[in-house]
Design an enzyme around this catalytic site. Sequence first.
Site, PDB file in Angstrom:
ATOM      1  N   LYS A 160     -13.092 -20.650  14.601  1.00 46.91           N
ATOM      2  CA  LYS A 160     -12.736 -20.753  16.020  1.00 46.91           C
ATOM      3  C   LYS A 160     -11.678 -21.846  16.159  1.00 46.91           C
ATOM      4  O   LYS A 160     -11.843 -22.830  16.890  1.00 46.91           O
ATOM      5  CB  LYS A 160     -13.981 -21.064  16.871  1.00 46.91           C
ATOM      6  CG  LYS A 160     -14.727 -19.807  17.281  1.00 46.91           C
ATOM      7  CD  LYS A 160     -15.874 -20.086  18.213  1.00 46.91           C
ATOM      8  CE  LYS A 160     -15.481 -20.252  19.646  1.00 46.91           C
ATOM      9  NZ  LYS A 160     -14.950 -19.063  20.327  1.00 46.91           N
TER      10      LYS A 160
HETATM   11  N1  PMP Z   1     -14.454 -13.170  18.498  1.00 46.87           N
HETATM   12  C1  PMP Z   1     -13.774 -14.092  19.203  1.00 46.87           C
HETATM   13  C2  PMP Z   1     -12.272 -14.103  19.119  1.00 46.87           C
HETATM   14  C3  PMP Z   1     -14.464 -15.029  19.979  1.00 46.87           C
HETATM   15  O1  PMP Z   1     -13.783 -15.955  20.678  1.00 46.87           O
HETATM   16  C4  PMP Z   1     -15.872 -14.972  20.046  1.00 46.87           C
HETATM   17  C5  PMP Z   1     -16.619 -15.942  20.895  1.00 46.87           C
HETATM   18  N2  PMP Z   1     -16.899 -17.109  20.182  1.00 46.87           N
HETATM   19  C6  PMP Z   1     -16.536 -13.989  19.297  1.00 46.87           C
HETATM   20  C7  PMP Z   1     -15.795 -13.096  18.536  1.00 46.87           C
HETATM   21  C8  PMP Z   1     -18.030 -13.899  19.301  1.00 46.87           C
HETATM   22  O2  PMP Z   1     -18.585 -15.007  18.638  1.00 46.87           O
HETATM   23  P1  PMP Z   1     -20.003 -15.601  19.009  1.00 46.87           P
HETATM   24  O3  PMP Z   1     -20.929 -14.442  19.120  1.00 46.87           O
HETATM   25  O4  PMP Z   1     -20.337 -16.482  17.863  1.00 46.87           O
HETATM   26  O5  PMP Z   1     -19.864 -16.308  20.290  1.00 46.87           O
END
Ligand code: PMP
Length: 293
Positions: A160
Amino acid sequence: MADLVPYHDRDGQIWLDGKLVPWRDAKLHVLTHALHYASAVFEGERAYSGEIFKLTEHTQRLVEGARTLDFEIPYSVAEIDAACRDVVKANGLVDCYVRPIAWRGSEQMGVSAQQSKIHLAIAAWSWGSYFDPAERLRGIRMTHAKYRRPDPLTAPAKTKAAGLYMICTLEKHRAEAQGYADALMLDWRGHVAECTGANIFLVKDGALHTPTPDCFLDGITRRTVIGLAKSRDIPVHERTIMPDELSSFSECFIVGTAAEVTPVREIGEHNYQPGRISETLLTDYMAKVGAKV
Ligand code: PMP
């Protein structure tokens, strides 16, 4: 827009470099490396009934993401977990979003930033449904994105890292300008990848299909939903999905900490009917996190 309360001008407390400070004092200088060179990594977490869901998994991802960006957050996973909980409590929040962010400071201004100090801030605020709640249950409408998720040899694609969101904001804006809620991004090879802030699942003949996360975030919600599907004996196929297959699926939904489980009724020219599997997994997910639908 007139009643937008900007994020810099709110009441509350933010955890900054080891202590809680008044919300409006959590500032940084314009000559901060992260602002110019995207040397920042963040998390998005949700607390339900005062408990942050999968907190330690989020914190570990933050710490590992920072290492991928070649810096070490100067706090342990346990210390960051405790700080996240303190922020929720100090702001009197129960159901909220939590945003930790780590970044390179202002000691050096240039591509090289070996001597820069590493900072960590954690903020939390009330945040309801990521999509319009009325639209969410009927299924959101998505368009096709132009930008693609990058090759892991081009960028640290599975973190991220703040820089990866440049194309997400561009695509989200383009979608919204055309009346859509979000956009489906392909990856650098042209395979179906994910949305601007959530992973995607499609349904065919009672089975779930989701792209293999080899060049985008393997979301914590994605993994949770796969577990929930398996415990319901719903088959899950993690595989390469080509865009020309999109018309062959009956249901579609997207998942993420912010998006939770959100049915999709349209991706460009393809239509889906939020149905039994989407509804089951939406209900199971909300039960698992301890929220009400
Ligand atoms: N892809 C992206 C680009 C995101 O920003 C997120 C949100 N964090 C997700 C997938 C989903 O990740 P998570 O379930 O860990 O929040």
